[in-house]
Write a protein that holds these residues in place. Structure first.
Motif, PDB file in Angstrom:
ATOM      1  N   SER A   1      -3.907  15.535  -6.596  1.00 50.82           N
ATOM      2  CA  SER A   1      -4.123  14.152  -6.191  1.00 50.82           C
ATOM      3  C   SER A   1      -4.138  14.004  -4.684  1.00 50.82           C
ATOM      4  O   SER A   1      -4.500  12.959  -4.169  1.00 50.82           O
ATOM      5  CB  SER A   1      -3.033  13.250  -6.770  1.00 50.82           C
ATOM      6  OG  SER A   1      -1.756  13.657  -6.313  1.00 50.82           O
ATOM      7  N   ASP A   2      -3.731  15.008  -3.958  1.00 49.73           N
ATOM      8  CA  ASP A   2      -3.699  14.929  -2.508  1.00 49.73           C
ATOM      9  C   ASP A   2      -3.889  16.324  -1.946  1.00 49.73           C
ATOM     10  O   ASP A   2      -3.618  17.321  -2.608  1.00 49.73           O
ATOM     11  CB  ASP A   2      -2.361  14.343  -2.046  1.00 49.73           C
ATOM     12  CG  ASP A   2      -2.388  13.953  -0.575  1.00 49.73           C
ATOM     13  OD1 ASP A   2      -3.447  14.126   0.053  1.00 49.73           O
ATOM     14  OD2 ASP A   2      -1.363  13.475  -0.079  1.00 49.73           O
TER      15      ASP A   2
ATOM     16  N   GLY B   1      -3.752   2.325   4.054  1.00 46.31           N
ATOM     17  CA  GLY B   1      -4.960   2.643   4.774  1.00 46.31           C
ATOM     18  C   GLY B   1      -4.887   4.015   5.401  1.00 46.31           C
ATOM     19  O   GLY B   1      -3.842   4.652   5.453  1.00 46.31           O
ATOM     20  N   SER B   2      -6.025   4.496   5.884  1.00 49.07           N
ATOM     21  CA  SER B   2      -6.092   5.812   6.491  1.00 49.07           C
ATOM     22  C   SER B   2      -7.156   5.802   7.560  1.00 49.07           C
ATOM     23  O   SER B   2      -8.195   5.159   7.426  1.00 49.07           O
ATOM     24  CB  SER B   2      -6.410   6.879   5.437  1.00 49.07           C
ATOM     25  OG  SER B   2      -6.640   8.127   6.052  1.00 49.07           O
TER      26      SER B   2
ATOM     27  N   PRO C   1      -6.250  10.130   1.156  1.00 49.57           N
ATOM     28  CA  PRO C   1      -6.343   9.086   0.124  1.00 49.57           C
ATOM     29  C   PRO C   1      -5.976   7.723   0.692  1.00 49.57           C
ATOM     30  O   PRO C   1      -5.216   7.595   1.652  1.00 49.57           O
ATOM     31  CB  PRO C   1      -5.333   9.543  -0.934  1.00 49.57           C
ATOM     32  CG  PRO C   1      -5.093  10.988  -0.654  1.00 49.57           C
ATOM     33  CD  PRO C   1      -5.271  11.158   0.823  1.00 49.57           C
ATOM     34  N   SER C   2      -6.502   6.675   0.079  1.00 49.99           N
ATOM     35  CA  SER C   2      -6.198   5.307   0.475  1.00 49.99           C
ATOM     36  C   SER C   2      -6.453   4.385  -0.703  1.00 49.99           C
ATOM     37  O   SER C   2      -7.184   4.732  -1.635  1.00 49.99           O
ATOM     38  CB  SER C   2      -7.037   4.879   1.678  1.00 49.99           C
ATOM     39  OG  SER C   2      -8.412   4.909   1.354  1.00 49.99           O
ATOM     40  N   PHE C   3      -5.851   3.203  -0.656  1.00 47.89           N
ATOM     41  CA  PHE C   3      -6.086   2.210  -1.699  1.00 47.89           C
ATOM     42  C   PHE C   3      -5.819   0.831  -1.101  1.00 47.89           C
ATOM     43  O   PHE C   3      -5.136   0.693  -0.074  1.00 47.89           O
ATOM     44  CB  PHE C   3      -5.198   2.435  -2.928  1.00 47.89           C
ATOM     45  CG  PHE C   3      -3.749   2.100  -2.714  1.00 47.89           C
ATOM     46  CD1 PHE C   3      -3.251   0.849  -3.029  1.00 47.89           C
ATOM     47  CD2 PHE C   3      -2.878   3.035  -2.184  1.00 47.89           C
ATOM     48  CE1 PHE C   3      -1.917   0.532  -2.829  1.00 47.89           C
ATOM     49  CE2 PHE C   3      -1.540   2.742  -1.980  1.00 47.89           C
ATOM     50  CZ  PHE C   3      -1.060   1.478  -2.300  1.00 47.89           C
ATOM     51  N   ASN C   4      -6.371  -0.209  -1.746  1.00 49.54           N
ATOM     52  CA  ASN C   4      -6.163  -1.572  -1.303  1.00 49.54           C
ATOM     53  C   ASN C   4      -6.307  -2.506  -2.485  1.00 49.54           C
ATOM     54  O   ASN C   4      -7.266  -2.410  -3.253  1.00 49.54           O
ATOM     55  CB  ASN C   4      -7.159  -1.946  -0.197  1.00 49.54           C
ATOM     56  CG  ASN C   4      -6.917  -3.337   0.354  1.00 49.54           C
ATOM     57  OD1 ASN C   4      -7.365  -4.328  -0.209  1.00 49.54           O
ATOM     58  ND2 ASN C   4      -6.194  -3.410   1.453  1.00 49.54           N
TER      59      ASN C   4
ATOM     60  N   TYR D   1      -9.545  -1.352  -4.648  1.00 49.40           N
ATOM     61  CA  TYR D   1     -10.354  -0.206  -4.235  1.00 49.40           C
ATOM     62  C   TYR D   1      -9.426   0.977  -3.977  1.00 49.40           C
ATOM     63  O   TYR D   1      -8.370   0.832  -3.349  1.00 49.40           O
ATOM     64  CB  TYR D   1     -11.141  -0.522  -2.962  1.00 49.40           C
ATOM     65  CG  TYR D   1     -11.846   0.680  -2.384  1.00 49.40           C
ATOM     66  CD1 TYR D   1     -13.054   1.120  -2.909  1.00 49.40           C
ATOM     67  CD2 TYR D   1     -11.287   1.396  -1.322  1.00 49.40           C
ATOM     68  CE1 TYR D   1     -13.696   2.233  -2.385  1.00 49.40           C
ATOM     69  CE2 TYR D   1     -11.925   2.503  -0.794  1.00 49.40           C
ATOM     70  CZ  TYR D   1     -13.126   2.909  -1.329  1.00 49.40           C
ATOM     71  OH  TYR D   1     -13.759   4.011  -0.815  1.00 49.40           O
ATOM     72  N   GLN D   2      -9.830   2.152  -4.465  1.00 47.54           N
ATOM     73  CA  GLN D   2      -9.038   3.364  -4.253  1.00 47.54           C
ATOM     74  C   GLN D   2      -9.960   4.526  -3.927  1.00 47.54           C
ATOM     75  O   GLN D   2     -10.986   4.735  -4.580  1.00 47.54           O
ATOM     76  CB  GLN D   2      -8.196   3.704  -5.475  1.00 47.54           C
ATOM     77  CG  GLN D   2      -7.261   4.891  -5.253  1.00 47.54           C
ATOM     78  CD  GLN D   2      -6.260   5.086  -6.363  1.00 47.54           C
ATOM     79  OE1 GLN D   2      -6.424   4.546  -7.453  1.00 47.54           O
ATOM     80  NE2 GLN D   2      -5.216   5.853  -6.093  1.00 47.54           N
ATOM     81  N   HIS D   3      -9.572   5.262  -2.907  1.00 43.23           N
ATOM     82  CA  HIS D   3     -10.273   6.480  -2.490  1.00 43.23           C
ATOM     83  C   HIS D   3      -9.330   7.657  -2.723  1.00 43.23           C
ATOM     84  O   HIS D   3      -8.227   7.700  -2.181  1.00 43.23           O
ATOM     85  CB  HIS D   3     -10.674   6.393  -1.021  1.00 43.23           C
ATOM     86  CG  HIS D   3     -11.265   7.652  -0.476  1.00 43.23           C
ATOM     87  ND1 HIS D   3     -12.516   8.102  -0.840  1.00 43.23           N
ATOM     88  CD2 HIS D   3     -10.769   8.574   0.393  1.00 43.23           C
ATOM     89  CE1 HIS D   3     -12.771   9.234  -0.206  1.00 43.23           C
ATOM     90  NE2 HIS D   3     -11.727   9.549   0.546  1.00 43.23           N
ATOM     91  N   VAL D   4      -9.758   8.599  -3.546  1.00 43.61           N
ATOM     92  CA  VAL D   4      -8.921   9.727  -3.959  1.00 43.61           C
ATOM     93  C   VAL D   4      -9.548  11.020  -3.462  1.00 43.61           C
ATOM     94  O   VAL D   4     -10.765  11.213  -3.552  1.00 43.61           O
ATOM     95  CB  VAL D   4      -8.753   9.766  -5.497  1.00 43.61           C
ATOM     96  CG1 VAL D   4      -7.850  10.925  -5.904  1.00 43.61           C
ATOM     97  CG2 VAL D   4      -8.197   8.446  -6.003  1.00 43.61           C
TER      98      VAL D   4
END
Length: 401
Positions: A380-381, A204-205, A211-214, A230-233
């Motif tokens: 990617s970041d 999480g962020s 970035p974050s993913f779950n 779910y992924q936020h890039v």
């Protein structure tokens, strides 16, 4: 004089960091009315990914979200929606929600007043039975426990809901009780159909610029198994835009991807074959501060949405969506217009390499290795800087869980 100007150092390269289209999402405004179980495991992010800017086929919607400049404690959200082609059984629906918030920096205490042309009753809070709902919760960065009750309801439901969620590192686990089955008394607690449990793993962020993913697994009401991701890039790419200054070498983009798979294993209670299992997948790409494209697909239909946003005061957003119904083989369109001055699109970078230049999120591009002549360049970041700034709607961060 001319030689003195010619020896001046050229301006440093910059990278554009646009604000997100909608952050926090409008659903985050009412998160204190929801259990922590419903808000975690990526459910809120997936709901926004699957629903926002996808208009109902052959329908339009308008939304106005305004906050007075002289009094930031109050705001108004009004919506009007209806069919594009008038039908006898469909009417235009109008709603208005007035909110008063005691502390603009802590949105956990507020009062809502809701009116609608589809319901003649003026409601202070909307619930399934038009009764008042009271709740008590304890929240920290690692634990959330709470319950809601309906003290004025004639139905024998106590509590209306209860939950327990715990977070250990990247692992989150929780259980929720919602009585829908069983007779009065303690038999409701013994009925497994009133219980749901879930486990999630993710990064999480506190900021959408990180970035974050779950990944989540849920057993809902002992009859439905749900797997979601779910992924936020956050990526950066090179740009050569003739409308920008020549020192602008790149721009930050936001890419979101998610899917949800639901399957049932109590075949005796399934009324139709289509209810056995279903899935949907969606993705969105924000190219800059003005343009967003989204798409989603399922077993019966597919949709695509385009949105354009102008960052005036207030901001205006126009979106159009197309839905392909594969069962009948036709394509339908929907339209939407939004006016918004509730959200503040301001984020700060904590890294000293980045220096805020102007309010349009232009930052020095130091610390980023741009390879000139090769396009596109993706990262990617964002390597320099952890975006710790969060908007007011998600403060204080320690109480979200």
């Amino acid at each position: 004089m001319g030689n003195w100007f010619s020896n001046a150092e050229p301006p440093p390269p910059m990278v554009l960091v646009p604000p997100l289209f909608d952050f926090p999402p409008l659903a985050a405004r009412t998160r204190m009315l929801e259990s922590s179980y419903n808000l975690l495991f990526g459910k809120l992010a997936l709901r926004c990914l699957f629903e926002d800017y996808f208009e109902e086929a052959r329908h339009f919607s308008t939304r106005i979200m305004l906050k007075p400049i002289d009094d930031p404690h109050v705001d108004l959200v009004a919506t009007v929606s209806g069919p594009l082609d008038h039908k006898p059984n469909e009417n235009i629906v109008g709603n208005a929600l007035f909110r008063w918030q005691s502390d603009i920096y802590d949105p956990h205490t507020f009062m809502d007043l809701f009116v609608s042309n589809t319901d003649p009753v003026l409601l202070v809070r909307v619930s399934s039975e038009d009764y008042g709902v009271m709740g008590l919760r304890y929240g920290s960065s690692n634990l959330s426990i709470g319950a809601t009750v309906m003290p004025f309801s004639l139905a024998d439901e106590f509590p209306k809901s209860a939950w327990l969620v715990s977070k250990m590192g990247r692992l989150t686990a929780g259980v929720q009780y919602e009585p829908h089955f069983g007779s009065k008394g303690g038999t409701r607690y013994n009925n497994l159909e009133n219980w749901s449990c879930a486990i999630g793993y993710g990064l999480g962020s506190g900021s959408p610029l990180s970035p974050s993913f779950n990944f989540g697994l849920e057993l809902a009401r002992s009859s439905q198994f749900i797997a979601s991701f779910y992924q936020h890039v956050v990526v950066q790419r090179r740009v050569k835009n003739p409308l920008e200054e020549k020192e602008v070498v790149g721009i930050t983009n936001y890419i979101d991807f998610g899917f949800e798979l639901q399957t049932r294993f109590d075949d005796s209670k399934t009324s139709s074959p289509n209810a056995d299992s279903s899935f949907q997948v969606a993705a969105s790409w924000q190219a800059n501060k003005n343009f967003l494209v989204k798409g989603k697909a399922g077993p019966l239909s597919s949709s695509i949405a385009l949105a354009f946003k102008s960052w005036w005061k207030p901001s205006f957003t126009f979106n159009v969506s197309a839905t392909r119904d594969r069962t009948v083989g036709n394509t339908s369109f929907g339209f939407g217009i939004r006016v918004d001055n509730l959200r503040e699109a301001s984020y700060q970078r904590a890294d000293p390499n980045f220096v805020m230049l102007t309010p349009n999120k232009e930052h020095l591009a130091e610390g980023i290795q741009w390879k000139h002549g090769k396009r596109p360049m993706l990262q990617s970041d964002v390597e320099s800087g952890n975006f710790d700034g969060i908007p007011m709607e998600l403060r204080p961060l320690g109480r979200i869980l």
